[in-house]
Design a protein around this motif. Structure first.
Motif, mmCIF file in Angstrom:
data_model
loop_
_atom_site.group_PDB
_atom_site.id
_atom_site.type_symbol
_atom_site.label_atom_id
_atom_site.label_comp_id
_atom_site.label_asym_id
_atom_site.label_seq_id
_atom_site.Cartn_x
_atom_site.Cartn_y
_atom_site.Cartn_z
ATOM 1 N N LEU A 66 0.819 -1.212 0.000
ATOM 2 C CA LEU A 66 0.000 0.000 0.000
ATOM 3 C C LEU A 66 0.853 1.262 0.000
ATOM 4 O O LEU A 66 0.488 2.257 -0.617
ATOM 5 N N GLU A 67 1.990 1.214 0.674
ATOM 6 C CA GLU A 67 2.849 2.397 0.741
ATOM 7 C C GLU A 67 3.581 2.674 -0.569
ATOM 8 O O GLU A 67 4.141 3.750 -0.735
ATOM 9 N N GLN A 68 3.544 1.737 -1.492
ATOM 10 C CA GLN A 68 4.128 1.978 -2.818
ATOM 11 C C GLN A 68 3.341 3.032 -3.583
ATOM 12 O O GLN A 68 3.885 3.724 -4.435
ATOM 13 N N GLU A 69 2.063 3.128 -3.299
ATOM 14 C CA GLU A 69 1.196 4.105 -3.952
ATOM 15 C C GLU A 69 1.299 5.411 -3.178
ATOM 16 O O GLU A 69 0.879 5.492 -2.015
ATOM 17 N N GLU A 70 1.851 6.441 -3.786
ATOM 18 C CA GLU A 70 2.069 7.737 -3.146
ATOM 19 C C GLU A 70 0.787 8.280 -2.519
ATOM 20 O O GLU A 70 -0.236 8.421 -3.192
ATOM 21 N N GLY A 71 0.817 8.556 -1.206
ATOM 22 C CA GLY A 71 -0.305 9.173 -0.506
ATOM 23 C C GLY A 71 -1.506 8.276 -0.260
ATOM 24 O O GLY A 71 -2.526 8.744 0.211
ATOM 25 N N LEU A 72 -1.396 6.997 -0.577
ATOM 26 C CA LEU A 72 -2.539 6.099 -0.403
ATOM 27 C C LEU A 72 -2.853 5.853 1.071
ATOM 28 O O LEU A 72 -4.008 5.767 1.465
#
Length: 132
Positions: A66-72
């Motif tokens: 999930l943290e791979q997606e910026e600001g998710l």
């Protein structure tokens, strides 16, 4: 008198069995899958369109993916791992008793994002809930 002793013994035995089962269940390590995988995440907020994200990752646990997606995902570190407060720009309002519920294939997760293993093809839902 004898029946009372048997009842106490049975109750004690039941407590010991429950404690042993809880200990055994708590000792199981999460099975992780190394290598590339793709997961799907649906973000569900009542009154808004459901957002679906497909994430290709090497991460073994949900937080890493999930943290791979910026600001998710935004939250605070706690003794239990990340306490998620904001998902995809929507912040849970504590005054309304809102919180983020994580499920996998519609089933409740009993682990946090730090300790939830992922496998190729997994589908997760993150739903903003109201009421404790």
């Amino acid at each position: 008198m004898r029946t009372q002793k048997h009842t106490r013994f049975a109750a004690l035995l039941l407590v010991v069995l429950i404690a042993a089962m809880a200990l055994f269940t708590g000792c199981e390590e999460a099975k992780t899958q190394a290598g590339s995988k793709t997961i799907t995440v649906e973000i569900i907020v009542e009154g808004k369109e459901t957002v679906t994200k497909t994430i290709a990752t090497e991460a073994e646990f949900l937080r890493g993916a999930l943290e791979q997606e910026e600001g998710l995902l935004v939250g605070e570190e706690s003794q239990y791992g990340l306490f998620v407060k904001t998902v995809n720009g929507v912040t849970a309002d504590e005054s309304k008793q809102q919180w983020w519920c994580f499920t996998k294939g519609g089933a409740d997760l009993f682990t946090g994002v730090d300790t939830t293993p992922i496998a190729d093809g997994d589908k997760f839902e993150i739903t903003l809930k109201t009421g404790y």
